[in-house]
Enzyme design. Sequence first.
Site, PDB file in Angstrom:
ATOM      1  CB  SER A 174       7.172 -21.183 -13.289  1.00 22.31           C
ATOM      2  OG  SER A 174       7.840 -20.382 -14.527  1.00 22.31           O
TER       3      SER A 174
ATOM      4  CE1 TYR B 254       8.277 -26.002 -15.709  1.00 22.20           C
ATOM      5  CE2 TYR B 254       7.576 -24.196 -16.852  1.00 22.20           C
ATOM      6  CZ  TYR B 254       8.255 -24.500 -15.774  1.00 22.20           C
ATOM      7  OH  TYR B 254       8.670 -23.685 -14.821  1.00 22.20           O
TER       8      TYR B 254
END
Length: 270
Positions: free
Chosen positions: A132, A145
Site C-alpha cells: 500500500s 496496519y
Amino acid sequence: MKKIILITGASAGMGKEMARHLAQDGHTVYGAARRTEKMADLKQFGVKILSMDVTNEASMISGIETIVKAEGNIDVLINNAGFGSYGAIEDVPIANARYQMEVNVFGAAHLTQLVLPYMRKQGSGTIINISSVGGKFAMGFGGWYHASKFALEALSDSLRNEVKQFGINVVVIEPGGVKSEWGSIAMDNLLKISGDTPYGPLAKKISDNVLKISEKNAEPIVIVDLVRKAIAAKQPKTRYHGGYMAGLILFMRKILPDRTFDKILLAQLK
C-alpha cells in the site's frame, strides 16, 4: 506465456478482480480465501477455488499441495490477503495488533516459504506482495496496519536480494485509493475501538473524511493492470503504484520533512 497463479484474499475487492481478469487472460488461476462462498461466481471465468486461511498453517500447506499435485508447479504467488486494523495505538488491544500482523505479514511470509522450494526447483517464479502507499507513510489511527505494510515492504526487499540468484522476481504493488469494502470496514473498526475514548472526536472526523474521499477512489482494474505488467515482464520493476493519490502521496513523502508531511495529511483529513 500462460502462468500458474495463486491469489490470496480472492473473495472480494482487488483480489477478486485479479482472479477474474487473470483467468480471462488465459492463466490458470487459483483463488484462495476463507469465504469460498463469495468466490462461487469466479468459477464461470475458470478460476479454481481454494479454501485457505493465511493464519492457519495446515490450510496453507494443503492449498499448495493441491496446486502442485494438479499443475506440477506454481509460477506466480500474489500475496493479497489483508485487512486494516484501525484505532489509536493506546486503544487497540495487543491481541488485535497481533492478528493484524499475523494476516498481513506472517501469512504472506509463510506462504512465500511454502512456494519457494518449487520456484527454486524450476528456476523461475514471481512473488507479488500487495502492500500500500501506507507502507511508505503512516497516518494517525492506522499504526498497526501501517506497521504491517512497512514490514511487508522490508521483507520484500530482503527476499528480492535473496532469491534473485534462483531466477525468482519479487515485486511490491503499492495501491493508493481503490474502490473496495476495505475502507468502510477499517473505519467501522476505528470507531468501534476509539470512537468512545479521548481520541473519539478526531477519530470521527478522520472516519468521515476518509469515507468521503473514498468516493474518488480508482477502480480495481488499475491495480490488476499493474499485476499484469509484473507478470508479463522478464525483469519487472521492484515496485509499482496506482490508484487515487498514489503517485502524489509517495512523491510528497519522499521530498517533505516529517512535520510538513504531517500537516498536509491532517489538513486533508480534518
